[in-house]
Structures are given as structure tokens and as C-alpha cells.
Design an enzyme around this catalytic site. Sequence first.
Site, short mmCIF file in Angstrom:
data_model
loop_
_atom_site.label_atom_id
_atom_site.label_comp_id
_atom_site.label_asym_id
_atom_site.label_seq_id
_atom_site.Cartn_x
_atom_site.Cartn_y
_atom_site.Cartn_z
CG HIS A 147 80.88 97.88 67.76
ND1 HIS A 147 80.73 96.53 67.87
CD2 HIS A 147 82.23 98.09 67.80
CE1 HIS A 147 81.92 95.94 67.95
NE2 HIS A 147 82.84 96.85 67.93
N GLY A 195 80.41 97.46 74.69
CA GLY A 195 81.57 96.57 74.73
C GLY A 195 82.82 97.22 74.20
CG HIS A 196 85.13 99.07 70.62
ND1 HIS A 196 85.97 100.11 70.97
CD2 HIS A 196 85.77 98.37 69.65
CE1 HIS A 196 87.06 100.05 70.24
NE2 HIS A 196 86.97 99.00 69.42
CD GLU A 308 91.23 92.80 66.17
OE1 GLU A 308 90.42 93.50 66.81
OE2 GLU A 308 91.34 92.88 64.93
CD GLU A 324 93.08 97.13 65.35
OE1 GLU A 324 92.84 96.20 66.15
OE2 GLU A 324 92.19 97.86 64.87
CB CYS A 399 88.74 100.05 62.64
SG CYS A 399 89.87 98.64 62.73
#
Length: 639
Positions: A147, A195-196, A308, A324, A399
Site C-alpha cells: 500500500h 496492489g491497491h 470484499e 463496503e 478506511c
Amino acid sequence: VTNADEVASASGPVRPTSGASVVHRPIDGLGARLTGGLLGDWQQRNRSASIPLALRQLEAAGNLANLRLAISGVGGTYRGPVFMDSDIYKTLEAISWEQGREPSEELAEFAAQTTALLRAAQLADGYLNSYKQVTGNPHFEKLESSHELYCAGHLIQAAVAADRSCEGAALLGVATRFADLLVSRFLGTKGGLDGHPIVETALVELYRQTGTAEYLQLARQFVDQRGYGLIGDSGFGIRYLQDHLPVRDSPTEVGHAVRALYLESGVTDVAVETGDAALLATSVTRWDDMVATKTALTGGNGSRHSGEAFGDGYELPPDRAYNETCAAIASFHWSWRMLLATGLGQYADLMERILYNGFAASTATDGQRFFYVNPLQRRVDHFEDDDPGRRREWFSCACCPPNIMRLVSSLGHYVATTSGDSLYVHLLTGSQITGEVRGRKFSLDVSTDYPWSGSAELTVRSCPETECGLAIRVPGWSRLVTVTLNGEPITAHSGDDGYLVIRRQWRPGDVVAATLDLRPRLTFPNRRIDALRGTAAIERGPLVYCFEPADQAAGVDVEDLALGSDAPAERTAELAGIGKTVIIDAQAVHLPAQDPPYSENLAPGPDGSATAVAIPYFQWDNRDGRAMRVWMPYEATKP
Ligand SMILES: [Zn+2]
């Protein structure tokens, strides 16, 4: 008459450059100022209750402590997940939009102190990440799960917000030093991808703010490199990371919903700033598919707790839905960019659906507890490891709460746009809107109690001295719109784009009154959504409704009711724990007990009539924390 010089310079999220391929442009200055009503109330609550809570939690949860440790180099005990810095950045972004609305010394003090910590922690080469700096792990390694660029993206967004809305030069300096490091480390290489996603859209915004072309080039590179196996596997598989197919070849949303939807903001931003119509078209394809097959009635996305993640097409279980809060925010951000790019009202329709339902339900009436997961049904015995079923003050992975705060603080920016010589109103809400049309100010006061009432009055305060247009979005669910101009009925038809446009030489004091049809309506699911077959839901205007035990007549169990076909009736109310609302009384039938789970016999029919009482979905779980359901069995005939 005032001239264009008085319109403040750009502020607000998403500012396409003058050369960008967009149909609509955000209005300058503060956007619209929310002056009351539900959205204005949420913005006040966000400032008075939610943001102070975040400031306490950033201390209590260790985010700021991590940053202080990072200043002294490797050593000490890092607390929380690797992306703890991002919670700080999202909070700073919320504070920046708040400072733009109404400066506060306390918020300015927090922002200044935290920016000073960030400057002190930033390394000489521009690198900044408290997890890596405290633990001593190598920089830019294990990008599939570290991240690092995700945190950088949130830093950049916070810095852009600070620079646009208040004194942000110091934070912008931190962000550009880090962005310059990213450019030198990654541009023109295959050196890896995060990855995000979120750094993609953030870099485009930094390009918009600074004019540095390399930031846009790097954003485009990150979009184009996805789908070629450069990321690695974080342990959840490559679909989870949207690395299964090149973005330009991907027909549908898969994997982790927040990742997928943040990526789309970057895709859309890159497409409009580079004039890449083919890239934008792929985003359109996925948006259409998502809305048709992978979106809950509340606007939520993510059918699976595992990962998720998005599920298969039509896999939309109300009880197992993940939805979410961050995915709702990401989808809202994406649709706004699509609205700017195309000018089509369908994107604002989805934004409104998300805003008043999937997003709004995330926050308790008091603004101090939040949902991470937003299902459409909770049973009375609900338990789930990752979702206790009640809102919480904070989370080990926090988050969502600061993400909620930055969106609510910036809501005014999503109310209106300009296109050509017209001012477009997308969200009807109590507000003062000032746009620039034909080089002149076009200002409106909007007075309405929407979404409780369907009526709104738009009063012109100042306007160009030539003919121009005023456009009002007509939501897809409104069967009937009446419009008057200075009290006289006028015939106005909404176009294919979903907007009703009134063109004339406007005069200060002109009043347009529009009324949308908010009558409660029954909504039925597509037959392919197996989990919802045989059910109906109730909507009223933009609000999805739900059924909680607290509102039913004594002795009536929500689980034994089926909705009937008669038109539901509404009444206004003030409920303990909830406040102002509009309740719906729906004609229903009572279903007899059916003990065996399976039987050779069809279920027996209804044995009596009843009334099912519904409240807006966004107001659920503010009382006893028992069951809730949006979708009810449907019985077309009365007993
Ligand atoms: Zn979240």
C-alpha cells in the site's frame, strides 16, 4: 452585474484542465454552498461530531504515533495495518474542504501540526511511509500488498485539496516531492504497480494542480500496465487486484470492489486528460454492466465478504451483501467523473442513489458510529466475524470513517456544473450555487426540503445579460415533473440526457419551481437475481426503504409479512433515536407459520391482512439493533 474576475479560482475535487475532453465542468470557487436540508445537516454533523472523533482516534489508534516514530528513523513499535497513514491523509483532505467552507482555528492548527510531522518524517529523497520507515523494510517492495503508492495517492489528494481550498503550500510540497520520487523510480519502467489503486487518479489531480506532465504520464502508465502480471499475488489471487486482464480488455468489474472502483476514477481521469476515447469507452462498458448486474438497490457494490469483492452477474444476496462504505464512495467518485465526461444524467442518478442509501446508511444519526459493511438484510441472530451487524466508532482497519468525512465535507462540489451556456443542477438540495456561464456569474438560491419533499424553488440571484440555460436533472424514477416559471406553468421536456433545460434571458428574481413525483412505489427485482426472486421493495423518491421490528404493530413479526400490491401511503414523523423522517405504511398480508424447512407441499397462502411499516434505509440501526430487511416477500393477491 458582476464580472468573471469575482468568481474564485478552482477548488473542489476533480478539476479537469481546459484541454480535457469533458462535456461538463465543475463550478468554480466553493461549488455550491449547502444551506440546509438533509445534505446540509449531514455536513454540519460531519464537522461538529465526526471530524472531532477522527482527530481523537488518529491519536488513540496510533496513526500519529507511527508518524512520530518515523521521524526518529527505524525502531519502536508500529501500530495497526500498513496503510495507517492513509487515515491521516483522508482526514486532512476532509479538513481542507471544511477550511474552504468555513475556516476554523482548531482545524487549521491540527492541519499545520500534522503537516509539520509529515515534513519532518519525509526522507531526503521524498519517500514517506511510516510503516516502512519504522520497521526498516525496503522501500517499494511487495507492492502487491504494501500500500505504499496507495498511501502516496491519499497524501497527494489531501495536498491537492489543501492547495485548492486553503493554505496548502507546505502539504503540496510534501506531496510533489514524493510524486517526483515516484516519477523517477517508475516512469518508463516495469518497476511494479500498487496492489491497491488510487495513486492513478491522485496523480492526474496533481497534474491538474501543478501542470507537471510527468504525473499524468505516470498515471497513464499505471493504468496501462495493469493486467499483465506485474503486480504479483497478494494471496487473494490476481482478480482481487484487477491484474487478470488489461484495463482496456476488461468487460466487467471483478475482485476487491474498492480497488476496482478507485481504479475506474483513474481510468476516467486519464482518458479525459489524454483525449483517449477508446479508454473511456471501456469504462462506460463496465459501468453499464455493473449497474445492470452487480449493484444493490441501495447503490452498494460487493456481493462477497470473501475478498470484499464483486460477485458474479446477478449475484446480489441482500443478507450476505458486503457493500463496503468505501466502495460506495469510490463508485460515487467514478460516476462524477463519468458525468463530467459524458454529460449523461444516469451517472448523477447513481450518485444520488448511493448518496441517500448505501452511503448515508454508513453513519449513525449522531455522526459518531459507522458501518463498514452495508447489507440489505440483517437477521435478529446475526453474527459475522468481520461484521457484528451494528455500527462502531472506529475499526482496526479504519478506511471507511475518514473516507465518509472527506466526501461529506466536499458534497457542495457535486451539486452543479456548467456545460456550454447552461448551468446544470444535479442534486436538488438547499444551496447557493454560483457558476460561470458566458464569462458571467450565474447564481441561484435553491430552497427545498428534498428528499422529504419533491418541491424545489430555484431563485435567480445574478445572471448573464444574454440567453442561457438552466438545467435540472429529472431522476429516472420520477414519473411526473411539473415546472413553473414565476408562477406560470411552463412546458418543459427532459432530453435524452436526463435533464430538463429552460432557456431564456434570465433576470434576477426569476423563480423556477419544480416538483418531482415522490409517491412511494413498489420495486421488483430482475428475475435473474435469484436471491431476490418473489420479493418487492419500497422506494420513495431517491430513498430506499426498510423494515425494522420497532415500527411494526404489537405482535407482528417482520419475518411473517409479505407486501401486497396496493399503493403504499406515507406520513411524516419524528422518531426517537432517528428524528425527522417520512414513514411508509404498506399494504401487506400475514403469512402463517411454516415449520418444516422443506416440504412436499407449496407454502400455505396468507391468512390475514396487515400493514408493514417502513422507514428510510439510511436511518436503520439507530434504535434497538434487531432485524432489518429491504426486500420482502411479495403476494399480489389479498386473502
Ligand atoms: Zn472502507
